[in-house]
Write an enzyme that holds these catalytic residues in place. Structure first.
Site, PDB file in Angstrom:
ATOM      1  N   GLY B  18      55.919  31.035  -6.662  1.00 32.70           N
ATOM      2  CA  GLY B  18      57.174  31.434  -7.296  1.00 32.70           C
ATOM      3  C   GLY B  18      58.259  30.428  -6.988  1.00 32.70           C
ATOM      4  O   GLY B  18      58.105  29.587  -6.116  1.00 32.70           O
ATOM      5  N   LYS B 456       4.308  -6.941   4.999  1.00 29.28           N
ATOM      6  CA  LYS B 456       5.047  -7.506   3.867  1.00 29.28           C
ATOM      7  C   LYS B 456       5.907  -8.687   4.309  1.00 29.28           C
ATOM      8  O   LYS B 456       5.936  -9.726   3.663  1.00 29.28           O
ATOM      9  CB  LYS B 456       5.965  -6.439   3.229  1.00 29.28           C
ATOM     10  CG  LYS B 456       5.251  -5.264   2.625  1.00 29.28           C
ATOM     11  CD  LYS B 456       6.229  -4.292   1.973  1.00 29.28           C
ATOM     12  CE  LYS B 456       7.243  -3.718   2.937  1.00 29.28           C
ATOM     13  NZ  LYS B 456       6.691  -2.928   4.035  1.00 29.28           N
ATOM     14  N   SER B 524       9.534   0.149  -1.096  1.00 27.41           N
ATOM     15  CA  SER B 524       9.544   0.728  -2.451  1.00 27.41           C
ATOM     16  C   SER B 524       8.404   1.721  -2.653  1.00 27.41           C
ATOM     17  O   SER B 524       7.454   1.444  -3.374  1.00 27.41           O
ATOM     18  CB  SER B 524       9.512  -0.373  -3.518  1.00 27.41           C
ATOM     19  OG  SER B 524       8.597  -1.406  -3.197  1.00 27.41           O
TER      20      SER B 524
END
Ligand SMILES: Nc1nc2c(ncn2[C@@H]2O[C@H](COP(=O)(O)OP(=O)(O)O)[C@@H](O)[C@H]2O)c(=O)[nH]1
Lengths: 307, 615
Positions: B18, B456, B524
């Site tokens: 208000g 890898k 991956s």
């Protein structure tokens, strides 16, 4: 299935409990080194149960930290050690006495002096030394006026200060937990609980409390509007009432030189709840003698880093 | 103090708004006082004449006589507990209004009975509340004794309220004439307003529905915490939609993996169902890789992870938003990076569209499109106010700069061609043949996949060295190295792994196009992600050689040069591929290297030959 449906009801207490568990897990997940401030008082005992609900059967992802004023009720310290042992979690005790001995703080006027204020320094030192970036506490917004505006996650700068004008907006239950190194937050999972909620939860969960929360006989004397326990730390001074044995209980545990008792016959949780429903005075006005001298006292202390 | 039964009582959250001085604080004070929640020391201050002192907290506010921050108050009746957020009236405190409204079930708007009635500020409050999904408006027409309890004054405001409610599409708007000062119709109905037949304000609040959690919707269970104890692995969280049921078939997003809820645990033992917003800990039948930030939804739910969202933002930051700026976005238990792609419309504080706005400023509301670095799982805010809500955090200042509500989501850009519609490929002056001829080199990508510690890195470093020694431009993109910088913002959940592969695939493609040999050594684990990398190269006409470094798990765990398996075994590392996370071997790689049988030099030689054969 033959077992009856087990679906917990959504009630006032379960809503408050869910909110608190959510906050505890968010803090644990997003901060690097949180710690739970444990005073062995009723609010922090509730906090422990909430942490159990959030993390069991796993271990708590944070240690507990007690800032020890050295002005303790013996019952409370015994209770603290017992409950921590039962839980099997780590407790760190940071002593105000050590801060005094190290010259970090100066004791107020001799032996009757309150150590409540000195706690701020001990707490901040303990947080900084161990690199805690989030301190979880049991404070509630309904405890005191200036707390009514405290966030659930209240951000402190590197000096532990709270700037009431620069609070982060807290939207939904999405807490912004991003802080820089050296900055930290206070987290208040029970922000929206009232004192009655705490007692009702203690009743529902059948939590044990230190005996001083219940009516017992003790030698006490009056100082101003307050009823204080006679002890090795504090005795009546000129102007105080005469010490005598009475039935009293406490509504908070703290530095016993400033924590006031109330005359009460309430000896069980149910009786305390009944008494509370009829209570005439809010917790703080009645039991923290040293908050009285200025109405803005707590706000000032919060800016300084007091909890 | 009324006797309350905590097992039947519920909790209603109210935002009170208000215009300044319309009596908001006084009305809250009156509610607290008359509901007998104020205890004696507060009553003293209140009865000293300033009802609003019961709610005006901070000293600065007392000095300036205004409310500058949300204050929370509590009171109870037999039926329910109330959490009252007293929110400031000034436009410049919009952020506090939004804060209060974001958790509220209902807006209580205090309006002075005297003209002008509804002000711009009060309308602003209603708009914001509506924007945040509050559908129930209660208007207290205050200071009714100052207009001599005149029904006409109230009627005028009632008309305006009804019109506003219609325009915004509010579900419910209730008007109660009150006097905060004298207590009329606040807790008990007043004899001084005989023309008003409705309930008192407190009665209205006691009867209001509590809509906060979408119980009738689909199950939404954002995983907040993984509870571990020995072999136990529970997914802890808070139900954010629907009903969590033991035995239900579910799917975990964003990965999409399915399973069934084997059990729901609570501190007090197993339970059958959990309703929102309560907490529960879920144990799945299958040991899926689930992490904080994932969401459990019904197995057949059409919901898709979103890489792009259209959203409405309420801007709370001092630095404006402009297109292209990056932020942290927090939604449910997930935190991701987001870029503002487009700022479509900006509304000023009067809800009017700003022409050609290039920036979204403090207190403005804007429609934007956000691009997410990693997907979120979200519903439109109109469907679910928990999973549809988010905040934006400034990466530099760490401030919370926006309250966001999702309007639409797009799974979009998980494909290789993802790009924003207004980006075109800028062709260079060189074509590939010309480039390669002048440089005397030929590009290709060699992609090594396999379990952690399978070999890898050993093979790829040897290959890189051999190629360079023979004068070929070659560069190793090692899985550990790309996690510094290029993918430094990513985690190890399935979605982040996919994103990592996507980024590396694009970098490799550029490198191969430039004429080099990109040697990629990346776990991956998912076929789908590697296939994306392959498609990218095939489309671009570049050679892509998939090399499966095939080493048995036991051998990898034995070698363990980085101590990963040891840490996983000790419970200090979760989600290790091959252990708790799946590895999908390639069904038809160009090359398979069985490291137990073939020496490294031999494998390198084979790869070199293959490259030469490519011409
Ligand atoms: N006469 C009358 N005055 C009121 C009433 N409610 C509030 N006021 C006065 O209006 C002024 C503003 O009230 P306050 O509660 O501080 O407004 P806020 O800014 O909306 O919080 C104060 O002087 C109050 O005493 C009412 O019902 N009747």
């Amino acid at each position: 299935m033959s077992t009856p449906a087990r679906t917990p009801a959504v009630t006032r207490l379960s809503l408050l409990e869910a909110e608190a568990i959510h906050v505890l897990r968010e803090v644990a997940a997003e901060f690097e080194r949180p710690v739970l401030l444990f005073s062995a008082g009723k609010d922090s005992i509730v906090l422990l149960r909430l942490a159990e609900k959030a993390f069991r059967p796993g271990r708590f992802p944070f240690p507990l930290l007690h800032v020890d004023t050295g002005h303790n009720f013996d019952e409370v310290i015994a209770f603290r050690d017992q409950i921590v042992a039962d839980l099997g979690e780590e407790l760190i005790v940071a002593k105000v006495q050590d801060s005094i001995d190290a010259g970090r703080v100066v004791e107020e006027r001799g032996d009757g002096g309150s150590r409540n204020r000195l706690q701020s320094v001990t707490l901040l030192d303990a947080l900084a030394e161990r690199g805690f970036d989030a301190a979880i506490g049991g404070a509630r917004r309904d405890e005191e006026r200036s707390r009514a505006k405290e966030r659930i996650l209240s951000f402190r700068d590197e000096y532990g200060q709270w700037d009431p004008r620069a609070q982060r907006p807290e939207l939904w239950a999405l807490y912004n937990t991003v802080v820089r190194r050296g900055e930290n937050v206070r987290a208040f999972p029970m922000s929206n609980w009232t004192e009655l909620d705490v007692w009702r939860y203690i009743q529902r969960e059948q939590l044990a409390l230190p005996s001083i929360y219940f009516s017992h006989e003790r030698r006490v004397f009056e100082r101003g509007r307050h009823v204080l326990a006679e002890s090795r730390h504090i005795t009546p001074e000129p102007g105080d009432g005469v010490a005598q044995s009475e039935h009293v209980r406490y509504r908070t545990v703290g530095d016993l030189t400033v924590t006031g008792a109330i005359r009460s016959e309430a000896a069980t949780v149910a009786e305390v709840i009944e008494e509370l429903e009829r209570a005439k005075w809010t917790e703080r006005a009645q039991t923290r003698a040293d908050d009285n001298f200025s109405s803005a006292a707590l706000e000032d202390r919060k800016r300084e880093g007091y909890f | 103090m009324p006797i309350q039964d905590p097992e039947t009582q519920d909790l209603l959250r109210i935002a009170v708004g208000g215009s300044v001085d319309h009596g908001k604080s006084s009305l809250i004070g009156r509610l607290l006082l008359d509901a007998e929640a104020l205890r004696a020391d507060q009553v003293d201050e209140v009865s000293r004449g300033e009802l609003s002192h019961a709610t005006d907290g901070l000293r600065a506010e007392r000095e300036q006589g205004i409310t500058i921050d949300v204050a929370y108050r509590y009171f109870s009746t037999e039926k329910r507990g109330f959490v009252v957020a007293d929110t400031p009236g000034h436009t410049r405190y919009t952020r506090n209004m939004v804060t209060g409204a974001s958790t509220a079930d209902l807006l209580l708007l205090v309006v002075d009975a005297r003209p002008p009635g509804l002000t711009e500020q009060s309308l602003r409050h209603v708009q914001l509340a509506h924007l945040l999904g509050i559908e129930h408006l209660v208007v207290a027409v205050n200071k009714i004794e100052l207009v001599d309890f005149d029904q006409e004054a109230v009627k005028a405001i009632e008309h305006e309220v009804a019109a506003t409610a219609r325009r915004l599409g509010l579900r419910q708007a209730t008007v109660v004439p009150v006097s905060a000062m004298e207590g009329d119709n606040v807790v008990t109905r007043s004899a001084r307003t005989p023309w008003y037949q409705g309930p008192s304000l407190l009665e209205v609040l006691e009867r209001a529905g509590r809509p906060s959690v979408a119980e009738d919707g689909a199950l939404r269970f954002p995983v907040q915490w993984i509870t571990r104890a020995g072999a136990y692995r529970g997914l802890a969280g808070q139900v954010s939609g629907g009903l969590l049921r033991a035995g239900e078939a579910i799917k975990v997003l964003p990965s999409g993996e399915t399973s069934r809820i084997a059990r729901i645990d609570s501190f007090n033992g197993p339970i059958d169902n959990v309703r929102g917003p309560l907490a529960g800990t879920v144990v799945l039948e299958d040991n899926l890789d689930v992490a904080r930030g994932d969401m459990i939804v019904p197995a057949d739910d059409p919901l898709e992870p979103a890489r792009e969202v259209d959203a409405t933002l309420v801007w709370l930051g001092t630095e404006p938003l402009t297109a292209g700026r990056r932020y942290l976005l927090k939604q449910t238990t997930r935190r991701v990076r987001a870029t503002a792609r487009e700022l479509r419309t900006v509304y000023d504080v009067n809800d009017e569209a700003v022409d050609d706005a290039a920036a979204l400023r403090l207190n403005q509301v804007g429609e934007v499109t956000l691009r997410l670095a990693t997907p979120i799982v979200a519903d439109p805010y109109s469907v679910n106010q928990t999973t549809g809500a988010f905040i934006l955090i400034d990466e530099l200042s760490h401030d919370t700069v926006a309250a966001g509500m999702v309007r639409a989501t797009r799974a979009a850009i998980s494909e290789e061609d993802q790009k924003s519609p207004d980006v075109v490929w800028h062709p260079g002056k060189l074509d590939r043949t010309e480039r390669w001829t002048h440089l005397g080199s030929k590009g290709a990508t060699i992609w090594l996949t396999g379990l952690p510690a399978s070999g890898k890195s050993t093979i790829s470093t040897a290959l890189e060295q051999a190629l360079v020694h023979r004068g070929r431009l070659a560069y190793l993109l090692d899985g550990d190295n790309v996690r510094h910088g290029l993918s430094g913002d990513l985690g190890f959940d399935a979605a982040s792994r996919a994103e990592n592969v996507r980024r590396v695939a694009h970098v490799a493609r550029f490198f191969a196009d430039a004429g080099g040999v990109a040697v990629v050594a990346l776990v991956s684990p998912f076929k789908q992600d590697r296939d994306l990398a392959r498609r990218l190269h095939v489309k671009a006409g570049l050679p892509f050689i998939e090399v499966f470094v095939d080493t048995p798990l036991e051998e990898c765990a034995r070698r363990d040069p980085k101590g990963l398996y040891a840490r996983a075994k000790a419970g200090r590392l979760s989600g290790l591929t091959g252990q708790s996370n799946p590895y999908e071997p390639p069904p038809s790689p160009e090359v398979t290297v069985k490291t137990l049988e073939e020496p490294v030099e031999h494998a390198v030689e084979r790869l070199m030959t293959l490259l030469d054969e490519l011409g």
